[in-house]
Scaffold this active site. Structure first.
Site, mmCIF file in Angstrom:
data_model
loop_
_atom_site.group_PDB
_atom_site.id
_atom_site.type_symbol
_atom_site.label_atom_id
_atom_site.label_comp_id
_atom_site.label_asym_id
_atom_site.label_seq_id
_atom_site.Cartn_x
_atom_site.Cartn_y
_atom_site.Cartn_z
ATOM 1 N N ARG A 178 0.814 -1.218 0.000
ATOM 2 C CA ARG A 178 0.000 0.000 0.000
ATOM 3 C C ARG A 178 0.850 1.273 0.000
ATOM 4 O O ARG A 178 0.515 2.283 0.606
ATOM 5 C CB ARG A 178 -0.959 -0.007 1.194
ATOM 6 N N SER A 226 -12.365 -0.191 0.490
ATOM 7 C CA SER A 226 -11.664 -0.433 1.755
ATOM 8 C C SER A 226 -11.173 0.891 2.343
ATOM 9 O O SER A 226 -10.485 1.655 1.671
ATOM 10 C CB SER A 226 -10.486 -1.374 1.515
ATOM 11 N N GLU A 296 -6.803 4.478 3.958
ATOM 12 C CA GLU A 296 -6.477 3.995 2.619
ATOM 13 C C GLU A 296 -7.238 4.826 1.585
ATOM 14 O O GLU A 296 -6.779 5.004 0.454
ATOM 15 C CB GLU A 296 -6.863 2.516 2.493
#
Length: 304
Positions: A178, A226, A296
């Site tokens: 990520r 998400s 995120e």
């Protein structure tokens, strides 16, 4: 909601591209959350050369924000100052060259997976489980269902704030979980992806499995995907559930009952409702576990 009015003569200060410029352009309904303010100026470039020329001639003090299909993003209610760039027509093409797939940054990840399937190419099925576009995968090295961008990326093309065009490798981008080391001002315009010969029936089966898993575990309502990255050694949804946040509401925003790492707009949520809910979830998780969740979902623009 008060619209964000363009500064006087803002468009007059901008270069004249071949693409389209629009002042005070609504963005909220173009996001998956279906809420948020407008862009002061929206630019839809015609192609890579148009984008590069525009950026190269843009005043240095002009803020620039890139928006894809509006997944994994909150556009705040006050809108986004400066120029918002969307890579649409001219950036959505997908082609196959041998065992490689070349995709424009505006191409939906799902379409890349389906194109690979049509050519009996395996290894890109995981993309069908990632909401958004190819270009949106770079800042966070997006991944899902056992795959991630770094594993299949051969090279990428990007344009920087000065209008210079680069071709870079995954190593040069410093992709990790990520995360990307790519300069924040880079706008990715295409990606060359590695695939392998495969059985079309098996590829179809895997894509269907991913779609089924998403349907079983994720809400199909107005959501940005998400919300928080999984902390090392933890799953974000488990921490959120343990902190008693399942179903938690702020205004018209709610933590999904189906998957607690998803926030949803129940119908009348403002962007502020959604962001406040996310921060309340972070607070409760930290109080309960000592783990600080990291967003995120990107939060763009100004508060009302």
């Amino acid at each position: 909601m008060m619209a964000l009015q363009a500064r006087p003569h803002l468009i007059d200060r901008l270069p004249k591209p071949r693409g389209r410029l629009t002042a005070d352009a609504p963005l909220g309904q173009q996001t998956w959350f279906a809420t948020g303010g407008p862009a002061e100026v929206l630019f839809r470039p015609a192609d890579v050369e148009d984008l590069a020329a525009f950026l190269g001639a843009l005043p240095a003090d002009m803020p620039v924000t890139v928006l894809g299909v509006g997944s994994n993003v909150i556009v705040r209610d006050g809108g986004i100052r400066g120029v918002v760039i969307r890579l649409l027509r001219g950036f959505t093409g997908i082609s196959v060259e041998g065992y490689e797939v070349v995709a424009g940054a505006g191409a939906p990840d799902l379409n890349v997976a389906l194109t690979a399937r049509e050519h009996s190419l395996a290894g890109l099925e995981f993309l069908s489980g990632i909401p958004g576009t190819v270009g949106g995968a770079f800042p966070t090295n997006a991944g899902a269902y056992g795959g991630e961008l770094a594993e299949v990326l051969i090279s990428a093309q990007a344009v920087d704030r000065a209008g210079r065009i680069f071709t870079v490798t995954p190593k040069e981008l410093g992709l990790s979980y990520r995360h990307s080391d790519a300069p924040a001002d880079w706008i990715f315009t295409s990606a060359r992806l590695r695939a392998a010969p495969g059985d079309q029936l098996a590829i179809t089966r895997r894509i269907n499995e991913i779609d089924g898993a998403r349907a079983d575990s994720q809400p199909r309502s107005r959501t940005g995907g998400s919300t928080f990255a999984n902390p090392p050694g933890h799953k974000a949804w488990e921490l959120i559930d343990a902190a008693g946040c399942r179903g938690l509401k702020v205004g018209g925003a709610q933590v999904s009952e189906k998957h607690t790492n998803f926030l949803i707009n129940t119908g009348a949520a403002t962007a502020s409702d959604i962001e406040k809910l996310g921060e309340e979830v972070r607070r409760r998780v930290f109080d309960k576990s000592g783990v600080r969740l990291e967003w995120e979902i990107r939060r763009l623009g100004e508060f009302q």
